[in-house]
Enzyme design. Structure first.
Site, PDB file in Angstrom:
ATOM      1  N   HIS A  37      45.199  37.998  47.282  1.00  0.00           N
ATOM      2  CA  HIS A  37      44.432  36.835  47.756  1.00  0.00           C
ATOM      3  C   HIS A  37      43.970  37.048  49.204  1.00  0.00           C
ATOM      4  O   HIS A  37      42.836  36.717  49.563  1.00  0.00           O
ATOM      5  CB  HIS A  37      45.294  35.567  47.713  1.00  0.00           C
ATOM      6  CG  HIS A  37      45.776  35.185  46.349  1.00  0.00           C
ATOM      7  ND1 HIS A  37      47.110  35.179  46.007  1.00  0.00           N
ATOM      8  CD2 HIS A  37      45.108  34.773  45.237  1.00  0.00           C
ATOM      9  CE1 HIS A  37      47.240  34.776  44.746  1.00  0.00           C
ATOM     10  NE2 HIS A  37      46.052  34.531  44.250  1.00  0.00           N
ATOM     11  N   LYS A 149      40.508  42.236  39.951  1.00  0.00           N
ATOM     12  CA  LYS A 149      41.698  42.153  39.099  1.00  0.00           C
ATOM     13  C   LYS A 149      41.380  41.360  37.836  1.00  0.00           C
ATOM     14  O   LYS A 149      41.770  41.730  36.734  1.00  0.00           O
ATOM     15  CB  LYS A 149      42.815  41.473  39.878  1.00  0.00           C
ATOM     16  CG  LYS A 149      43.859  40.780  39.062  1.00  0.00           C
ATOM     17  CD  LYS A 149      45.114  41.593  38.986  1.00  0.00           C
ATOM     18  CE  LYS A 149      46.104  41.040  37.991  1.00  0.00           C
ATOM     19  NZ  LYS A 149      46.343  39.616  38.156  1.00  0.00           N
ATOM     20  N   VAL A 176      44.192  44.824  44.639  1.00  0.00           N
ATOM     21  CA  VAL A 176      45.278  45.217  45.551  1.00  0.00           C
ATOM     22  C   VAL A 176      46.539  45.426  44.719  1.00  0.00           C
ATOM     23  O   VAL A 176      46.864  44.591  43.867  1.00  0.00           O
ATOM     24  CB  VAL A 176      45.509  44.142  46.633  1.00  0.00           C
ATOM     25  CG1 VAL A 176      46.694  44.506  47.519  1.00  0.00           C
ATOM     26  CG2 VAL A 176      44.245  43.956  47.466  1.00  0.00           C
ATOM     27  N   ARG A 187      52.040  35.971  38.948  1.00  0.00           N
ATOM     28  CA  ARG A 187      52.899  35.996  37.755  1.00  0.00           C
ATOM     29  C   ARG A 187      53.924  37.125  37.797  1.00  0.00           C
ATOM     30  O   ARG A 187      54.868  37.111  36.990  1.00  0.00           O
ATOM     31  CB  ARG A 187      52.048  36.099  36.489  1.00  0.00           C
ATOM     32  CG  ARG A 187      51.251  34.828  36.221  1.00  0.00           C
ATOM     33  CD  ARG A 187      50.555  34.850  34.866  1.00  0.00           C
ATOM     34  NE  ARG A 187      50.046  33.539  34.495  1.00  0.00           N
ATOM     35  CZ  ARG A 187      48.761  33.183  34.545  1.00  0.00           C
ATOM     36  NH1 ARG A 187      47.841  34.041  34.937  1.00  0.00           N
ATOM     37  NH2 ARG A 187      48.389  31.964  34.199  1.00  0.00           N
TER      38      ARG A 187
HETATM   39  P1  AMP Z   1      44.625  33.497  41.075  1.00  0.00           P
HETATM   40  O1  AMP Z   1      45.327  32.751  42.161  1.00  0.00           O
HETATM   41  O2  AMP Z   1      45.519  34.419  40.301  1.00  0.00           O
HETATM   42  O3  AMP Z   1      43.780  32.598  40.198  1.00  0.00           O
HETATM   43  O4  AMP Z   1      43.594  34.465  41.786  1.00  0.00           O
HETATM   44  C1  AMP Z   1      42.662  33.972  42.713  1.00  0.00           C
HETATM   45  C2  AMP Z   1      41.700  35.065  43.073  1.00  0.00           C
HETATM   46  O5  AMP Z   1      42.416  36.171  43.623  1.00  0.00           O
HETATM   47  C3  AMP Z   1      40.913  35.615  41.871  1.00  0.00           C
HETATM   48  O6  AMP Z   1      39.580  35.894  42.284  1.00  0.00           O
HETATM   49  C4  AMP Z   1      41.657  36.877  41.545  1.00  0.00           C
HETATM   50  O7  AMP Z   1      40.854  37.852  40.914  1.00  0.00           O
HETATM   51  C5  AMP Z   1      42.067  37.339  42.921  1.00  0.00           C
HETATM   52  N1  AMP Z   1      43.224  38.245  42.842  1.00  0.00           N
HETATM   53  C6  AMP Z   1      44.427  37.983  42.276  1.00  0.00           C
HETATM   54  N2  AMP Z   1      45.229  39.068  42.340  1.00  0.00           N
HETATM   55  C7  AMP Z   1      44.500  40.042  42.949  1.00  0.00           C
HETATM   56  C8  AMP Z   1      44.758  41.400  43.294  1.00  0.00           C
HETATM   57  N3  AMP Z   1      45.923  41.995  43.027  1.00  0.00           N
HETATM   58  N4  AMP Z   1      43.779  42.101  43.912  1.00  0.00           N
HETATM   59  C9  AMP Z   1      42.580  41.511  44.177  1.00  0.00           C
HETATM   60  N5  AMP Z   1      42.286  40.245  43.871  1.00  0.00           N
HETATM   61  C10 AMP Z   1      43.223  39.517  43.269  1.00  0.00           C
END
Ligand code: AMP
Length: 282
Positions: A37, A149, A176, A187
């Protein structure tokens, strides 16, 4: 860092910034922030002058039996990270501010949401497209940053923004990873120590395919899937949800992986109830 939970206040703050000629950047998240994030926040700072990070565990993108009711959260930790990264505004609305009584409007992207995660999680991308549309309307961002991701999600949002003439630039940002290659995810916190160790198989499966394709100057989708599955299935507790190779842009089926960046290998794997995803453009 300004903390807001009311959509109208958020709009007014962002509108005031735009009137001063500043570019507003949006980073939508579900919280429990990690380096993935924060990399989006850094990208947003490069592309915009005023960065809004939203934290909202969006109920409409979860299916029945999924982890909506146990999704991890750490509001204080998230706020500290946002402060350290120079986020200008953190927006975390209560569900009823986003979906009030009588709510009945949804955004449906068609073809791109059919395969991969769309096939396994019916209604998921309808929830994603809807909430992202709403966040775009609440913030009015010049640019919004999404992680690679969630590869299919990024393609869906790009398509939606173009199809609906949304005046926003959609920017992707690289995956990342942990030092051992596991893609960072909120998760990952669900994983037992043993499953956390086994979970490196997702990345190792992708790398095996990349290496084989480079060695042979291309690979068939069938061989790619077989090879990747064999790496994952070597782990005792890995349960494959899907492993597929598709066109990197349209997500349509393809005949050959040439190794020219035209294909994406995407997969989802369960360890107990924890579902992990990863992907690689080939
Ligand atoms: P989430 O909180 O899982 O819904 O993710 C929010 C945003 O962060 C989304 O655009 C995801 O694709 C991005 N994101 C989550 N994990 C990663 C990661 N490991 N590397 C890059 N972006 C990420």
């Amino acid at each position: 860092v300004l903390e807001l939970s009311d959509p109208r206040q958020l709009y007014d703050v962002c509108e005031a910034e735009r009137r001063r000629g500043r570019r507003v950047g949006l980073v939508p998240t579900m919280g429990y922030l990690h380096e993935g994030h924060l990399s989006l926040v850094r990208r947003a700072h490069e592309l915009a002058d005023y960065v809004v990070l939203t934290i909202f565990v969006n109920p409409t993108q979860f299916g029945p039996g999924e982890d909506l009711d146990r999704y991890p959260n750490d509001p204080e930790g998230d706020l500290a990270k946002c402060l350290a990264e120079g986020v200008d505004c953190v927006f975390s609305p209560p569900p009823e501010a986003v979906y009030p009584d009588g709510y009945q409007t949804y955004v449906q992207v068609e073809e791109l949401t059919r395969p991969l995660c769309g096939a396994r999680r019916p209604g998921h991308f309808r929830g994603v497209a809807t909430v992202v549309t709403k966040l775009f309307n609440m913030v009015g961002p010049c640019v919004a940053v999404f992680g690679e991701k969630d590869y299919q999600q990024l393609q869906v949002i790009r398509r939606m923004a173009e199809d609906l003439n949304m005046p926003v630039e959609v920017a992707g940002s690289p995956i990342v990873r942990e030092p051992d290659g596991l893609a960072m995810s909120s998760r990952n916190a669900y994983l037992s120590e043993s499953h956390r160790g086994q979970a490196t198989c997702l990345r190792r499966g992708l790398i095996a395919v990349r290496d084989r394709a480079a060695e042979k100057g291309g690979i068939s989708p069938e061989e790619a899937v077989k090879l990747c599955r064999s790496v994952i299935e070597a782990q005792p507790d890995a349960r494959i949800d899907y492993v597929e190779v598709r066109d990197a842009r349209s997500l349509a089926e393809i005949q050959r992986v040439a190794g020219d960046g035209g294909a994406v290998m995407a997969l989802a794997v369960f360890f107990d109830k924890t579902r992990l995803i990863d992907n690689m453009v080939l």
